[in-house]
Design an enzyme around this catalytic site. Structure first.
Site, PDB file in Angstrom:
ATOM      1  CD  GLU A   1      -2.659   1.461   2.445  1.00 35.52           C
ATOM      2  OE1 GLU A   1      -2.498   2.559   3.026  1.00 35.52           O
ATOM      3  OE2 GLU A   1      -3.396   0.559   2.855  1.00 35.52           O
TER       4      GLU A   1
ATOM      5  CB  CYS B   1      -2.681   5.999   3.558  1.00 34.68           C
ATOM      6  SG  CYS B   1      -1.246   5.373   4.454  1.00 34.68           S
TER       7      CYS B   1
END
Length: 468
Positions: free
Chosen positions: A244, A278
């Site tokens: 990720e 994020c």
């Protein structure tokens, strides 16, 4: 000052590297942590320990592995106050917010403890005289490389999924939050057999040594540049890369929405944790019909958020964020509020709102990872969709709209792993993120992460011929 050690084959020690790194409190620049920098020998020893422990841990009953995770979750929950103080001192998140993040990590650990024993194979429709099935087995040794911005919650997700499926782990916490990772491991390791969890510390070379070592999976949450380096290392070793990476998540504000409510959503997405998330809102496309009151309300929200957010993790990140803001203003954007570096200790940066932004500005094109809300006005929902989709990233996106047809178009057309309608955060437990493009590869969280941590064997089993 937290004096951090490494965990290799059940023993806590500084390691053989000889070098140390010091972390300063981003709130006031005080030194708070000293951590060893792992040598290549340390990394190799940690991988060997994990490899030696792997067969027995793989044979351990899933229910027993789940019980170990539940016990670890209890320990983390009991020490949440202490862990939150350490986390706040290393990366600047206010203590109450750190507690919330730790609670989320505990919940994720418990979720995998429940899901693990039910993660089974399936039978196949074969011949009547045979048994056909698909069986899941652990991959082996998982290298877990975690970020500083949410160091407990992210670690609990990857560690929980890897351990409950029978893998052993070598964990490298971020060099910006080593004491948080060390204390977390201190809470988890007593509930596991020797060698099942190993922890090394260090900067980029230590991470590169781990990513290139003889492991079976490298699970990484962090920047796109680091993720690409890990993918290249895995291509050489044959390990699975589970990544990720970074993002530049769009927010679309459609015509017909309440601009004040939309500004509250935008501010939450852009300013919470000082923008160091994020899936933070990093670029805003607002319909011209509501643009003026939206920007006015967003500026008011920025003033409120400025009284409660913590600093950025360090001055290096603050300088990067400020450079993007200055470049945008130089190239024609208007600074509505914020955009100045305080004359004070620490790495503080105010919530900042920019208007008149353009698609090619770094603040719209790249990941910012700071409390900045750049706004671009559009004339239609179609234009907003087109601009939002034009990005090298594909982590998440948010659309605020009163139109069900626009909502349907958004989740079908936006190339992002997660699309949120009328809320920047939220979602049911167990959801799995599936990033696209430069934002990564493989599933994160949810039951699907258990699939990423396992391999499948197709089995065809017949009885021996009669007479044997």
């Amino acid at each position: 000052m937290h004096e951090v050690e490494q965990l290799i084959d059940g023993r806590w020690a500084p390691g053989t590297g000889g070098r140390t790194l010091t972390v300063t409190d981003p709130r006031d620049d005080r030194p708070v942590t000293r951590a060893p920098v792992a040598s290549e020998a340390d990394v190799a020893a940690a991988v060997r320990a994990a490899r030696a422990a792997a067969p027995e841990w793989a044979r351990t009953a899933p229910a027993a592995r789940a019980a170990a995770l539940h016990a670890a979750a209890n320990a983390i929950e009991a020490a949440a106050g202490e862990l939150a103080e350490i986390m706040a001192s290393e990366m600047g998140k206010p203590v109450d917010g750190a507690r919330d993040s730790i609670a989320a990590g505990v919940g994720t650990l418990r979720q995998y403890a429940e899901l693990g024993p039910t993660h089974r194979g399936r039978s196949l429709a074969g011949d009547d005289g045979a048994i056909d099935l698909m069986a899941y087995r652990p991959r082996g040794v998982v290298a877990v490389i975690t970020p500083w911005n949410d160091p407990v919650a992210v670690s609990c997700g990857l560690l929980g999924a890897a351990l409950v499926t029978g893998n052993t782990v070598v964990h490298k916490p971020s060099e910006r939050t080593p004491a948080t990772g060390w204390r977390l491991a201190r809470l988890i390791a007593p509930h596991l057999p020797q060698g099942v969890l190993n922890v090394v510390h260090g900067d980029a070379p230590a991470g590169a040594a781990l990513a290139g070592s003889a492991v079976d999976v490298v699970a990484h949450v962090g920047s796109t540049a680091t993720g690409r380096s890990i993918a290249a290392a895995c291509a050489r070793t044959g390990a699975k890369a589970l990544l990720e990476n970074g993002g530049s998540d769009p927010l679309i504000v459609d015509a017909g929405v309440d601009p004040v409510w939309a500004a509250g959503q935008a501010a939450l997405g852009a300013f919470v944790n000082s923008g160091q998330i994020c899936v933070a809102v990093e670029r805003i496309y607002v319909h011209r019909e509501v643009a003026e009151p939206f920007v006015e309300a967003l500026a008011a929200e920025a003033e409120t958020w400025g009284k409660q957010i913590g600093p950025l993790v360090d001055r290096r990140l603050r300088d990067t964020v400020h450079q993007q803001v200055r470049a945008a203003v130089r190239d024609g954007a208007t600074l509505v509020c914020g955009g100045t570096i305080p004359d004070a200790p620490g790495a503080h940066y105010p919530p900042t709102v920019l208007t008149g932004c353009a698609d090619d500005m770094p603040v719209m094109r790249e990941e910012t990872f700071g409390p900045v809300a750049p706004v671009l006005v559009v004339d239609s929902f179609e234009e907003a969709l087109e601009r939002a989709a034009d990005s090298p990233y594909g982590l998440a996106a948010t659309v605020l709209t009163p139109s069900m047809s626009h909502a349907q178009r958004a989740w079908r057309e936006l190339p992002a792993g997660t699309v949120k309608i009328n809320a920047v955060f939220g979602g049911a437990p167990g959801g799995a993120a599936h990033p696209r493009r430069g934002s990564g590869q493989g599933f994160g969280y949810g039951p699907e992460l258990l699939d990423e941590m396992t391999v499948t064997t197709v089995v065809h089993l017949e009885a021996p011929p009669s007479g044997w």
